[in-house]
Design a protein around this motif. Structure first.
Motif, short mmCIF file in Angstrom:
data_model
loop_
_atom_site.label_atom_id
_atom_site.label_comp_id
_atom_site.label_asym_id
_atom_site.label_seq_id
_atom_site.Cartn_x
_atom_site.Cartn_y
_atom_site.Cartn_z
N UNK A 153 0.83 -1.20 0.00
CA UNK A 153 0.00 0.00 0.00
C UNK A 153 0.86 1.25 0.00
N UNK A 154 0.32 2.27 -0.62
CA UNK A 154 0.97 3.56 -0.60
C UNK A 154 1.15 4.03 0.85
N UNK A 155 2.28 4.61 1.11
CA UNK A 155 2.62 5.18 2.42
C UNK A 155 2.85 4.13 3.51
N UNK A 156 2.93 2.89 3.13
CA UNK A 156 3.25 1.87 4.13
C UNK A 156 4.76 1.78 4.32
N UNK A 158 8.33 -0.14 4.81
CA UNK A 158 8.90 -1.30 4.15
C UNK A 158 10.36 -1.46 4.57
N UNK A 164 13.81 1.02 -4.34
CA UNK A 164 13.22 -0.25 -4.76
C UNK A 164 11.86 0.04 -5.38
N UNK A 165 11.54 -0.66 -6.45
CA UNK A 165 10.36 -0.32 -7.25
C UNK A 165 9.41 -1.52 -7.33
N UNK A 166 8.14 -1.25 -7.22
CA UNK A 166 7.12 -2.24 -7.54
C UNK A 166 6.38 -1.77 -8.78
N UNK A 167 6.29 -2.64 -9.76
CA UNK A 167 5.44 -2.40 -10.92
C UNK A 167 4.25 -3.33 -10.77
N UNK A 168 3.15 -2.77 -10.38
CA UNK A 168 1.97 -3.59 -10.13
C UNK A 168 1.08 -3.59 -11.37
N UNK B 32 -0.16 0.25 -10.87
CA UNK B 32 0.49 1.25 -10.02
C UNK B 32 2.00 1.08 -10.12
N UNK B 33 2.70 2.13 -9.86
CA UNK B 33 4.15 2.08 -9.72
C UNK B 33 4.50 2.71 -8.38
N UNK B 34 5.24 1.98 -7.59
CA UNK B 34 5.58 2.46 -6.26
C UNK B 34 7.08 2.39 -6.06
N UNK B 35 7.61 3.35 -5.35
CA UNK B 35 9.05 3.42 -5.12
C UNK B 35 9.27 3.70 -3.64
N UNK B 41 6.85 3.33 1.36
CA UNK B 41 6.41 3.06 0.00
C UNK B 41 5.64 4.28 -0.52
N UNK B 42 6.06 4.78 -1.63
CA UNK B 42 5.40 5.93 -2.22
C UNK B 42 4.89 5.57 -3.61
N UNK B 43 3.60 5.78 -3.81
CA UNK B 43 3.05 5.56 -5.14
C UNK B 43 3.39 6.75 -6.02
N UNK B 46 -0.24 5.79 -10.89
CA UNK B 46 -0.70 7.17 -11.12
C UNK B 46 -0.83 7.88 -9.78
#
Lengths: 463, 48
Positions: A153-156, A158, A164-168, B32-35, B41-43, B46
Motif C-alpha cells: 500500500x501507498x505510504x506503508x 517497508x 526499490x520499485x514495484x510495478x503492479x 500502479x508504480x511504487x518506489x 512506500x510511495x506511489x 498514477x
C-alpha cells in the motif's frame, strides 16, 4: 631496466631427463613463470633470472612462459612529480605485457560479483572494487524491484531499500482515472450545487450553493460527474439516463439494462451512436431503486456538459452545465453571460437534439447533489455536498430515499495542473475516441462493486 | 497531477500516460508504480 626484444615463451618438444631449462627474457619483480607439460599446468619448479629448474624432469612437450600482472600499482597524483624509475617501470611493464600478448598469452583480470538487494559489488583481482548502487531519479544505476499483482500500500513502511520499485499490474480500475488519466485528475476545485424538489413537483428552481467565483484558469479540464437518478414507475426498458457532453461531445456514459455502466463514443450532432445498445438498453429503472450514472468528460474548449434524465412525454429533468474552462467559472445559478453554468429541471419541448434520451416514467425529482469521484487509488468515493438537513448526516439518506424520488448528482470540477487532453479526443474522431474509451473503460463489475460499497458507506441503499 | 514517471522522446522528457510491464512475456497494463523513499512506500504513478 631496458626490456630486451624477446618473446617470453619457450617450447621443448618431447623432453625427458632434463630438469634445468634456460631462458633469456627479462623479468620484473612481480613477473612469474608458468609452465605446462602436454598442455597441463605444472607447478613443480622454481626459477631464477635465467633458468627454470624442475624437481623432477618433465616428460613430454614442455612450455614455459612469463606472465606479468596487469594492473597499475601506483596512481600518479595531481601536482606530484614523475619519478624516473616509476615511469620507466611502467613503460617496461607495458612493453612486457605486450610481449606476452604477442606470445599468445591471454591477459587475466578476474572479476567477481557480490549482489545484495541494494547494490552490486564488482570485485577485481587487479584493482579497486566497483560498487554499483540503485538507480534514482538523478543518477543511473542498478534497478531493483519486482513486477507483481500485489504491491504494498501507498505510504506503508517497508524494509526494502530506497529506490526499490514495484510495478503492479492488474485490472485497470485506474483506467477511468487512467484513461482519463491521460488527461489528469488534478486538483478538486469544487463540486456542484444542491438542488432539490419533491415528488409533487417536477420543476426545480435554479439555485446555487456557491456565491463566489472559483478560479479555473487552466485550458484543459476533466470533470467527473455522477448522478443517482430514480425514475418513478417506469414501464419499459427503453430508458435512457445518461451523462454526456454537448453536440461536439466525444463520449457518453450510461447505465445499461444490466445495471452496468457503459461508456460510449457518440456524436449527437450527427445523431450517430456508435453502439445501438445505447438506445435499446438504456437503464431499466425499477421503482424505488437508485441507480448510478457516472461520467468523465473532457471539457476542454468550453464544452457543455449535460446530465439528462428524461421523460419526453411529461415534464422532465434536464440538467445542464455550461463550463468555460479558460475563464473563471462563477458558480452562480445565473447564466446570463454564458460564462456561468446553470442547472435545473426544465420541461423538454420535444425538439431537443438529445433525441435519444427518453424514458416513460416521470422523473421524480432532484433532491440533493453530491459527487462521485475517485481517490488516488482510483477507488470510487462519494461525497454529498449539501450541508443541509439531509446530507450533513449521511445516515439520514437511509429513510429518505424510500419515500421520495431523488437524484444525487453533481459536477466535480478538476483543475488540470498542466496536462492536456488526449489528442484523439481533440481530433473529434469518434472511432478513435471509441477505441480509446472502450479499451480503457473501467471494468463494469469492479465499478459496480465499488459503487455498492460507496453507497453503503454513505448510508444509501436501494432497500 | 505531477507524474514522476517520465520518458524521453526525441530528447524531450514527457509525462508517461501509460505504463506497461512484461509479465512472463505478456505485456500488461501497469496498475500502479511504487518506489521506496526513506523507508516508506510511495506511489508515484498514477498519482492524483
Amino acid at each position: 631496466m631496458t626490456v630486451a626484444n624477446k618473446i617470453p615463451w619457450i617450447e621443448y618438444l618431447e623432453t625427458a631427463g632434463v630438469t634445468v631449462f634456460a631462458y633469456d627474457w627479462d623479468m620484473l619483480l612481480e613477473s612469474e613463470i608458468e609452465a605446462t607439460v602436454d598442455g597441463v599446468d605444472v607447478f613443480n619448479f622454481t626459477y631464477t633470472d635465467t633458468e627454470v629448474t624442475f624437481d623432477v624432469a618433465p616428460v613430454g612437450d614442455l612450455v614455459f612462459y612469463r606472465r606479468t600482472p596487469v594492473h597499475q600499482p601506483e596512481d600518479y597524483a595531481f601536482a606530484r612529480g614523475f619519478k624516473a624509475n616509476k615511469t620507466e617501470l611502467t613503460i617496461d611493464r607495458a612493453y612486457m605485457i605486450a610481449q606476452e600478448i604477442e606470445s599468445g598469452l591471454t591477459l587475466q583480470s578476474d572479476l567477481t560479483i557480490e549482489r545484495t538487494i541494494a547494490d552490486v559489488t564488482v570485485g577485481s583481482t587487479a584493482g579497486t572494487d566497483a560498487l554499483i548502487t540503485l538507480w534514482d531519479t538523478d543518477k543511473a544505476g542498478m534497478f531493483a524491484g519486482e513486477v507483481t499483482d500485489n504491491a504494498p500500500a501507498n505510504n506503508s513502511a517497508t524494509s526494502k531499500p530506497d529506490q526499490y520499485v514495484w510495478l503492479e499490474y492488474g485490472d485497470i480500475i485506474a483506467t477511468l482515472c487512467g484513461s482519463l488519466g491521460s488527461v489528469d485528475k488534478g486538483q478538486l476545485l469544487n463540486v456542484g450545487a444542491i438542488q432539490m424538489c419533491n415528488q409533487n413537483s417536477n420543476a426545480i428552481s435554479q439555485s446555487s450553493a456557491f456565491a463566489a467565483a472559483m478560479p479555473f484558469n487552466d485550458t484543459k479540464v476533466v470533470s467527473f460527474t455522477a448522478a443517482l437518478i430514480r425514475e418513478n414507475a417506469p414501464v419499459a426498458t427503453a430508458y435512457m439516463h445518461q451523462i454526456h457532453s454537448d453536440a461536439v461531445e466525444l463520449f457518453a456514459v450510461y447505465l445499461d439494462s444490466g445495471g452496468f455502466i457503459k461508456i460510449m463514443a457518440r456524436n449527437l450532432a450527427d445523431t450517430v451512436i456508435l453502439d445501438a445498445t445505447i438506445t435499446n438498453n438504456g437503464g431499466s429503472f425499477t421503482n424505488s431503486q437508485l441507480h448510478f450514472i457516472a461520467g468523465a468528460i473532457d471539457l476542454s474548449g468550453g464544452r457543455e456538459l449535460f446530465i439528462n434524465s428524461v421523460d419526453r412525454s411529461e415534464d422532465a429533468a434536464y440538467v445542464t452545465w455550461n463550463t468555460y474552462t479558460d475563464e473563471l467559472i462563477p458558480l452562480e445559478a445565473s447564466n446570463g453571460d454564458e460564462r456561468t453554468y446553470s442547472y435545473g429541471i426544465e420541461t423538454l419541448t420535444g425538439n431537443e437534439v438529445y433525441g435519444s434520451d427518453n424514458g416513460t416514467g416521470a422523473v421524480g425529482g432532484i433532491d440533493a447533489l453530491g459527487y462521485i469521484t475517485f481517490d488516488d487509488s482510483c477507488s470510487l468515493i462519494t461525497e454529498a455536498v449539501w450541508d443541509g438537513i439531509y446530507v450533513s448526516d449521511p445516515q439520514k439518506w437511509a429513510g429518505w430515499y424510500a419515500t421520495q424520488p431523488q437524484v444525487f448528482f453533481g459536477p466535480t470540477f478538476w483543475k488540470n495542473t498542466g496536462k492536456t487532453a488526449p489528442s484523439s479526443y481533440a481530433e473529434n474522431s469518434m472511432e478513435l475516441a471509441y477505441d480509446e474509451v472502450t479499451s480503457a473503460y473501467m471494468l463494469d463489475s469492479s465499478l459496480m462493486a465499488q459503487t455498492d460499497d460507496a453507497l453503503i458507506n454513505k448510508g444509501i441503499s436501494d432497500g | 497531477m505531477s507524474r514522476k514517471i517520465a520518458v524521453a522522446q526525441g530528447g524531450i522528457v514527457k509525462d508517461a500516460t501509460t505504463v506497461r510491464v512484461s509479465v512472463g512475456g505478456v505485456v500488461k497494463n501497469a496498475k500502479r508504480v511504487l518506489v521506496v523513499k526513506n523507508g516508506i512506500v510511495r506511489q508515484v504513478w498514477p498519482k492524483g
